[in-house]
Motif scaffolding. Sequence first.
Motif, short mmCIF file in Angstrom:
data_model
loop_
_atom_site.label_atom_id
_atom_site.label_comp_id
_atom_site.label_asym_id
_atom_site.label_seq_id
_atom_site.Cartn_x
_atom_site.Cartn_y
_atom_site.Cartn_z
N MET A 159 0.85 -1.17 0.00
CA MET A 159 0.00 0.00 0.00
C MET A 159 0.90 1.23 0.00
N ILE A 160 0.79 2.06 -1.02
CA ILE A 160 1.59 3.28 -1.08
C ILE A 160 0.79 4.44 -0.49
N VAL A 161 1.46 5.25 0.33
CA VAL A 161 0.86 6.42 0.95
C VAL A 161 1.61 7.64 0.44
N THR A 162 0.93 8.54 -0.26
CA THR A 162 1.56 9.76 -0.75
C THR A 162 1.36 10.88 0.25
N GLY A 163 2.18 11.93 0.12
CA GLY A 163 2.13 12.99 1.14
C GLY A 163 2.38 12.40 2.51
N ALA A 164 3.36 11.52 2.58
CA ALA A 164 3.51 10.65 3.75
C ALA A 164 3.87 11.37 5.03
N THR A 165 4.52 12.53 4.94
CA THR A 165 4.95 13.20 6.17
C THR A 165 3.89 14.11 6.77
N GLY A 166 2.76 14.28 6.08
CA GLY A 166 1.68 15.11 6.61
C GLY A 166 0.90 14.41 7.70
N GLY A 167 -0.11 15.09 8.22
CA GLY A 167 -0.91 14.51 9.30
C GLY A 167 -1.63 13.26 8.88
N ILE A 173 0.23 5.61 7.66
CA ILE A 173 1.35 4.66 7.69
C ILE A 173 1.26 3.79 8.94
N ASP A 174 1.08 4.42 10.08
CA ASP A 174 1.00 3.70 11.35
C ASP A 174 -0.17 2.72 11.36
N VAL A 183 3.69 -1.11 3.89
CA VAL A 183 3.44 0.29 3.55
C VAL A 183 4.67 0.90 2.89
N VAL A 184 4.45 1.54 1.75
CA VAL A 184 5.48 2.30 1.06
C VAL A 184 5.13 3.78 1.19
N TRP A 195 12.14 8.76 10.45
CA TRP A 195 10.88 8.99 11.17
C TRP A 195 9.76 8.17 10.55
N LEU A 196 9.66 8.16 9.22
CA LEU A 196 8.60 7.41 8.54
C LEU A 196 8.74 5.92 8.79
N LYS A 197 9.96 5.42 8.76
CA LYS A 197 10.15 3.99 9.02
C LYS A 197 9.83 3.66 10.47
N GLY A 198 10.07 4.60 11.37
CA GLY A 198 9.71 4.40 12.76
C GLY A 198 8.22 4.29 12.97
N LEU A 199 7.44 4.88 12.07
CA LEU A 199 5.97 4.80 12.15
C LEU A 199 5.43 3.51 11.54
N GLY A 200 6.28 2.81 10.76
CA GLY A 200 5.82 1.54 10.18
C GLY A 200 6.05 1.39 8.70
N ALA A 201 6.63 2.40 8.03
CA ALA A 201 6.88 2.29 6.60
C ALA A 201 7.97 1.27 6.34
N ALA A 202 7.70 0.33 5.43
CA ALA A 202 8.70 -0.67 5.06
C ALA A 202 9.70 -0.10 4.07
#
Length: 335
Positions: A159-167, A173-174, A183-184, A195-202
């Motif tokens: 599952m790809i999430v764009t605008g990943a660093t926003g709210g 992602i989490d 999650v990509v 930070w993104l990988k810490g939330l669960g992004a592979a």
Amino acid sequence: MTSEPASETFRALVIDDERRENRAEIAQRNERFLMEGEVLVAVSHSSLNYKDALAITGRGRILRRSPLIGGIDLAGHVLASQSPIFREGDAVLATGCGLGEAHHGGFATRARLPAEWLIPIPAGLDARTAMALGTAGFTVALAIKRFEDNGQTPAHGPMIVTGATGGVGSIAIDVLAGLGYEVVALSGKPELEGWLKGLGAAQVVDRNTLEMGTRPLEAAQWGGALDNVGGATLAWLTRTVRPWGNIAAIGMAGGTELDTSVMPFILRGIGLLGISSANCPPGWRHELWQRLAGDLKPSHLDSIVVEDIPLERVNDTAQRMIAGQTHGRIVVSVG
């Protein structure tokens, strides 16, 4: 049912569309300034969303009346109620429903709202945590419901999430990782990869290095997508999602146009799911807030909330948000 107390003054961030400079300022207002509604709420917390930042800076035509108290989210407790549904002291929240657009919103210590707009804060959440989630968390929950209703599962693929660093992106992602999705994260801020990988992004993909292609169908890569960007990015997703996968269309920071063809829909059977959190049916709203306190509650909410700010800092923080200098969720302490 409780009677309403005598009118008092309160503090609010008021936005005036007629003013070019200092269009949003903190002011004292009398409760007579508030709009109609059966429930008077003492607001303790809100959150700063991209739509709020557009309204405050004037970068988007958000306000449908002016002057208006900003803030599309709010949480607090009932001060007075003319509705049998709520009593004095009840912990409540509200998101969307025209708040901060057509109705005075959450950037004030008082709000008067129709009872049907209010949600009892579920067990397991308090006012601050509810606003750490806010419209962003509720939007993610709504997207997941629509995914589930349309047959999306982790077995479809990443599952790809764009605008990943926003709210919305960070919460998505989490939560998606917690549901078993690979999650990509697609982001233009490679410095936040850790930070993104810490939330669960592979995996984290740098948007600046992305080759989108121009063919009606590109190589099918994604099991599904949660898109916060719109425009060319959403068009690319329609060309690259695998057969029978779904795209949740949430944002339009990258543009409102969609240049695609019917081929992804009739040859791959993909689903394009519109996510409108502001006018979500009331039954869904109650159901999804219960889930946000349960199976959809993020595991890393403390990391997702990167700023806790007072009302006095909302203006400057909105400017930084529009400039792309913020990430994650920003909670506003109002009361």
